[in-house]
Design a protein around this motif. Structure first.
Motif, PDB file in Angstrom:
ATOM      1  N   LEU A  68       0.833  -1.207   0.000  1.00  0.00           N
ATOM      2  CA  LEU A  68       0.000   0.000   0.000  1.00  0.00           C
ATOM      3  C   LEU A  68       0.861   1.247   0.000  1.00  0.00           C
ATOM      4  CD1 LEU A  68      -2.811  -0.785   2.593  1.00  0.00           C
ATOM      5  CD2 LEU A  68      -2.898  -0.954   0.124  1.00  0.00           C
ATOM      6  N   PRO A  69       0.348   2.310  -0.601  1.00  0.00           N
ATOM      7  CA  PRO A  69       1.069   3.588  -0.516  1.00  0.00           C
ATOM      8  C   PRO A  69       1.205   4.024   0.947  1.00  0.00           C
ATOM      9  CG  PRO A  69      -0.702   3.718  -2.137  1.00  0.00           C
ATOM     10  CD  PRO A  69      -0.862   2.413  -1.407  1.00  0.00           C
ATOM     11  N   HIS A  70       2.297   4.667   1.242  1.00  0.00           N
ATOM     12  CA  HIS A  70       2.617   5.114   2.600  1.00  0.00           C
ATOM     13  C   HIS A  70       1.471   5.897   3.234  1.00  0.00           C
ATOM     14  CE1 HIS A  70       4.805   7.433   5.695  1.00  0.00           C
ATOM     15  NE2 HIS A  70       5.528   6.328   5.781  1.00  0.00           N
ATOM     16  N   ASP A  71       0.802   6.733   2.445  1.00  0.00           N
ATOM     17  CA  ASP A  71      -0.263   7.588   2.992  1.00  0.00           C
ATOM     18  C   ASP A  71      -1.566   6.830   3.265  1.00  0.00           C
ATOM     19  OD1 ASP A  71      -0.957   7.231   0.320  1.00  0.00           O
ATOM     20  OD2 ASP A  71      -1.526   9.318   0.005  1.00  0.00           O
ATOM     21  N   ARG A  72      -1.617   5.556   2.942  1.00  0.00           N
ATOM     22  CA  ARG A  72      -2.802   4.751   3.244  1.00  0.00           C
ATOM     23  C   ARG A  72      -2.572   3.821   4.430  1.00  0.00           C
ATOM     24  NH1 ARG A  72      -4.530   2.301  -2.313  1.00  0.00           N
ATOM     25  NH2 ARG A  72      -5.566   0.840  -0.927  1.00  0.00           N
ATOM     26  N   ILE A  73      -1.497   4.047   5.169  1.00  0.00           N
ATOM     27  CA  ILE A  73      -1.182   3.245   6.357  1.00  0.00           C
ATOM     28  C   ILE A  73      -1.018   4.183   7.537  1.00  0.00           C
ATOM     29  CG2 ILE A  73       0.489   1.688   7.439  1.00  0.00           C
ATOM     30  CD1 ILE A  73       1.326   0.831   4.580  1.00  0.00           C
ATOM     31  N   CYS A  74      -1.682   3.843   8.646  1.00  0.00           N
ATOM     32  CA  CYS A  74      -1.433   4.570   9.890  1.00  0.00           C
ATOM     33  C   CYS A  74      -1.267   3.550  11.014  1.00  0.00           C
ATOM     34  CB  CYS A  74      -2.539   5.581  10.199  1.00  0.00           C
ATOM     35  SG  CYS A  74      -4.119   4.873  10.666  1.00  0.00           S
ATOM     36  N   VAL A  75      -0.632   3.990  12.099  1.00  0.00           N
ATOM     37  CA  VAL A  75      -0.345   3.093  13.216  1.00  0.00           C
ATOM     38  C   VAL A  75      -0.850   3.714  14.512  1.00  0.00           C
ATOM     39  CG1 VAL A  75       1.641   2.019  12.092  1.00  0.00           C
ATOM     40  CG2 VAL A  75       1.997   4.048  13.493  1.00  0.00           C
ATOM     41  N   THR A  76      -1.402   2.879  15.367  1.00  0.00           N
ATOM     42  CA  THR A  76      -1.825   3.339  16.689  1.00  0.00           C
ATOM     43  C   THR A  76      -0.677   3.125  17.674  1.00  0.00           C
ATOM     44  OG1 THR A  76      -2.675   1.235  17.518  1.00  0.00           O
ATOM     45  CG2 THR A  76      -4.200   2.579  16.171  1.00  0.00           C
ATOM     46  N   SER A  77      -0.896   3.547  18.892  1.00  0.00           N
ATOM     47  CA  SER A  77       0.129   3.358  19.932  1.00  0.00           C
ATOM     48  C   SER A  77       0.303   1.881  20.270  1.00  0.00           C
ATOM     49  CB  SER A  77      -0.247   4.150  21.183  1.00  0.00           C
ATOM     50  OG  SER A  77      -1.495   3.698  21.683  1.00  0.00           O
ATOM     51  N   ARG A  78      -0.649   1.031  19.887  1.00  0.00           N
ATOM     52  CA  ARG A  78      -0.553  -0.413  20.150  1.00  0.00           C
ATOM     53  C   ARG A  78       0.092  -1.191  19.001  1.00  0.00           C
ATOM     54  NH1 ARG A  78      -5.512   1.296  21.942  1.00  0.00           N
ATOM     55  NH2 ARG A  78      -6.450   0.817  19.951  1.00  0.00           N
ATOM     56  N   ALA A  79       0.409  -0.518  17.911  1.00  0.00           N
ATOM     57  CA  ALA A  79       0.953  -1.192  16.724  1.00  0.00           C
ATOM     58  C   ALA A  79       2.336  -1.764  16.992  1.00  0.00           C
ATOM     59  CB  ALA A  79       1.009  -0.218  15.555  1.00  0.00           C
ATOM     60  N   THR A  80       2.538  -2.992  16.533  1.00  0.00           N
ATOM     61  CA  THR A  80       3.838  -3.662  16.617  1.00  0.00           C
ATOM     62  C   THR A  80       4.044  -4.454  15.338  1.00  0.00           C
ATOM     63  OG1 THR A  80       3.692  -3.886  19.015  1.00  0.00           O
ATOM     64  CG2 THR A  80       5.229  -5.339  17.886  1.00  0.00           C
ATOM     65  N   LEU A  81       5.180  -4.228  14.693  1.00  0.00           N
ATOM     66  CA  LEU A  81       5.529  -4.978  13.494  1.00  0.00           C
ATOM     67  C   LEU A  81       6.611  -5.980  13.855  1.00  0.00           C
ATOM     68  CD1 LEU A  81       5.755  -2.038  10.931  1.00  0.00           C
ATOM     69  CD2 LEU A  81       3.809  -3.536  11.372  1.00  0.00           C
ATOM     70  N   GLY A  82       6.460  -7.222  13.401  1.00  0.00           N
ATOM     71  CA  GLY A  82       7.438  -8.269  13.674  1.00  0.00           C
ATOM     72  C   GLY A  82       8.057  -8.767  12.380  1.00  0.00           C
ATOM     73  N   PHE A  83       9.383  -8.694  12.280  1.00  0.00           N
ATOM     74  CA  PHE A  83      10.111  -9.069  11.065  1.00  0.00           C
ATOM     75  C   PHE A  83      11.046 -10.239  11.344  1.00  0.00           C
ATOM     76  CE2 PHE A  83       9.348  -4.503  11.027  1.00  0.00           C
ATOM     77  CZ  PHE A  83       8.803  -4.289   9.774  1.00  0.00           C
ATOM     78  N   HIS A  84      11.148 -11.162  10.392  1.00  0.00           N
ATOM     79  CA  HIS A  84      12.120 -12.257  10.457  1.00  0.00           C
ATOM     80  C   HIS A  84      12.396 -12.751   9.053  1.00  0.00           C
ATOM     81  CE1 HIS A  84       9.130 -15.392   9.620  1.00  0.00           C
ATOM     82  NE2 HIS A  84       8.321 -14.735  10.445  1.00  0.00           N
ATOM     83  N   ALA A  85      13.399 -13.585   8.913  1.00  0.00           N
ATOM     84  CA  ALA A  85      13.736 -14.161   7.614  1.00  0.00           C
ATOM     85  C   ALA A  85      12.580 -15.016   7.104  1.00  0.00           C
ATOM     86  CB  ALA A  85      15.009 -15.003   7.736  1.00  0.00           C
ATOM     87  N   ALA A  86      12.462 -15.060   5.786  1.00  0.00           N
ATOM     88  CA  ALA A  86      11.447 -15.928   5.169  1.00  0.00           C
ATOM     89  C   ALA A  86      11.877 -17.380   5.323  1.00  0.00           C
ATOM     90  CB  ALA A  86      11.287 -15.568   3.697  1.00  0.00           C
ATOM     91  N   TRP A  87      10.919 -18.256   5.407  1.00  0.00           N
ATOM     92  CA  TRP A  87      11.231 -19.671   5.504  1.00  0.00           C
ATOM     93  C   TRP A  87      10.339 -20.456   4.560  1.00  0.00           C
ATOM     94  CZ3 TRP A  87       7.056 -22.519   7.201  1.00  0.00           C
ATOM     95  CH2 TRP A  87       6.084 -21.829   7.915  1.00  0.00           C
ATOM     96  N   ASN A  88      10.721 -21.679   4.326  1.00  0.00           N
ATOM     97  CA  ASN A  88       9.999 -22.551   3.416  1.00  0.00           C
ATOM     98  C   ASN A  88      10.086 -23.970   3.961  1.00  0.00           C
ATOM     99  OD1 ASN A  88       8.576 -23.349   1.133  1.00  0.00           O
ATOM    100  ND2 ASN A  88       9.859 -22.136  -0.233  1.00  0.00           N
ATOM    101  N   PHE A  89       9.427 -24.910   3.282  1.00  0.00           N
ATOM    102  CA  PHE A  89       9.485 -26.307   3.692  1.00  0.00           C
ATOM    103  C   PHE A  89      10.374 -27.092   2.745  1.00  0.00           C
ATOM    104  CE2 PHE A  89       5.387 -25.013   5.538  1.00  0.00           C
ATOM    105  CZ  PHE A  89       5.595 -25.408   6.844  1.00  0.00           C
ATOM    106  N   GLY A  90      11.237 -27.933   3.307  1.00  0.00           N
ATOM    107  CA  GLY A  90      12.104 -28.802   2.514  1.00  0.00           C
ATOM    108  C   GLY A  90      11.366 -30.061   2.105  1.00  0.00           C
ATOM    109  N   PRO A  91      12.029 -30.916   1.319  1.00  0.00           N
ATOM    110  CA  PRO A  91      11.405 -32.156   0.848  1.00  0.00           C
ATOM    111  C   PRO A  91      10.976 -33.070   1.994  1.00  0.00           C
ATOM    112  CG  PRO A  91      13.645 -31.922  -0.039  1.00  0.00           C
ATOM    113  CD  PRO A  91      13.369 -30.746   0.841  1.00  0.00           C
ATOM    114  N   ASN A  92      11.661 -32.961   3.126  1.00  0.00           N
ATOM    115  CA  ASN A  92      11.311 -33.802   4.275  1.00  0.00           C
ATOM    116  C   ASN A  92      10.223 -33.168   5.146  1.00  0.00           C
ATOM    117  OD1 ASN A  92      12.710 -31.711   5.370  1.00  0.00           O
ATOM    118  ND2 ASN A  92      14.289 -32.957   6.358  1.00  0.00           N
ATOM    119  N   GLY A  93       9.704 -32.006   4.716  1.00  0.00           N
ATOM    120  CA  GLY A  93       8.640 -31.339   5.462  1.00  0.00           C
ATOM    121  C   GLY A  93       9.126 -30.425   6.566  1.00  0.00           C
ATOM    122  N   ARG A  94      10.442 -30.326   6.742  1.00  0.00           N
ATOM    123  CA  ARG A  94      10.989 -29.457   7.785  1.00  0.00           C
ATOM    124  C   ARG A  94      11.139 -28.036   7.257  1.00  0.00           C
ATOM    125  NH1 ARG A  94      15.465 -32.193  11.372  1.00  0.00           N
ATOM    126  NH2 ARG A  94      13.948 -32.096  13.045  1.00  0.00           N
TER     127      ARG A  94
END
Length: 142
Positions: A68-94
């Motif tokens: 979304l464009p920056h001007d269409r996003i707002c955050v409240t005092s309760r907002a928390t963003l959580g970031f981590h590396a992307a993950w996927n599943f291997g052939p063994n399901g792990r």
């Protein structure tokens, strides 16, 4: 008849105004599959709706910052963003960290968010959280 036409025109204007000002509220979204969020946010972007982040928005949910464009996003005092590396599943399901998907995900974030992530060592399997004043300096409060 003129009153009826004026009345209908006023109703249509009010409906259009309420559609333009409608917003989706994110309160407790822990994320999920990237592909699911791409589709979800493409629809949201084309709808014209805004987003109010009013709680946890983690993992794939954070892709809203790219969708979304920056001007269409707002955050409240309760907002928390959580970031981590992307993950996927291997052939063994792990689950495993997917470096290519992580680079792709990171590259889509707005520059201030990328800088914040980089100052914390980048995206890794461990979640890092952005909230409070640092977040409200990047996005308008609501």
């Amino acid at each position: 008849m003129k009153y009826m036409t004026g009345f209908l025109a006023a109703i249509l204007l009010m409906l259009n105004a309420s559609e333009a000002s409608s917003a989706v509220r994110i309160t407790n979204d822990r994320g999920g599959r990237i592909a699911t969020y791409i589709v979800k946010y493409q629809r949201l972007a084309s709808s014209g709706e805004s987003v109010i982040i009013d709680g946890l928005c983690a993992s794939a949910c954070t892709m809203v910052l790219s969708a979304l464009p920056h001007d269409r996003i707002c955050v409240t005092s309760r907002a928390t963003l959580g970031f981590h590396a992307a993950w996927n599943f291997g052939p063994n399901g792990r689950a495993f960290t997917d470096p290519e998907a992580t680079v792709m995900l990171y590259s889509t974030y707005p520059t201030p968010v990328r800088r914040w992530i980089a100052r914390r060592g980048g995206l890794s399997p461990h979640t890092i959280f952005l909230s409070g004043r640092p977040l409200q300096q990047m996005y308008r409060p609501c």
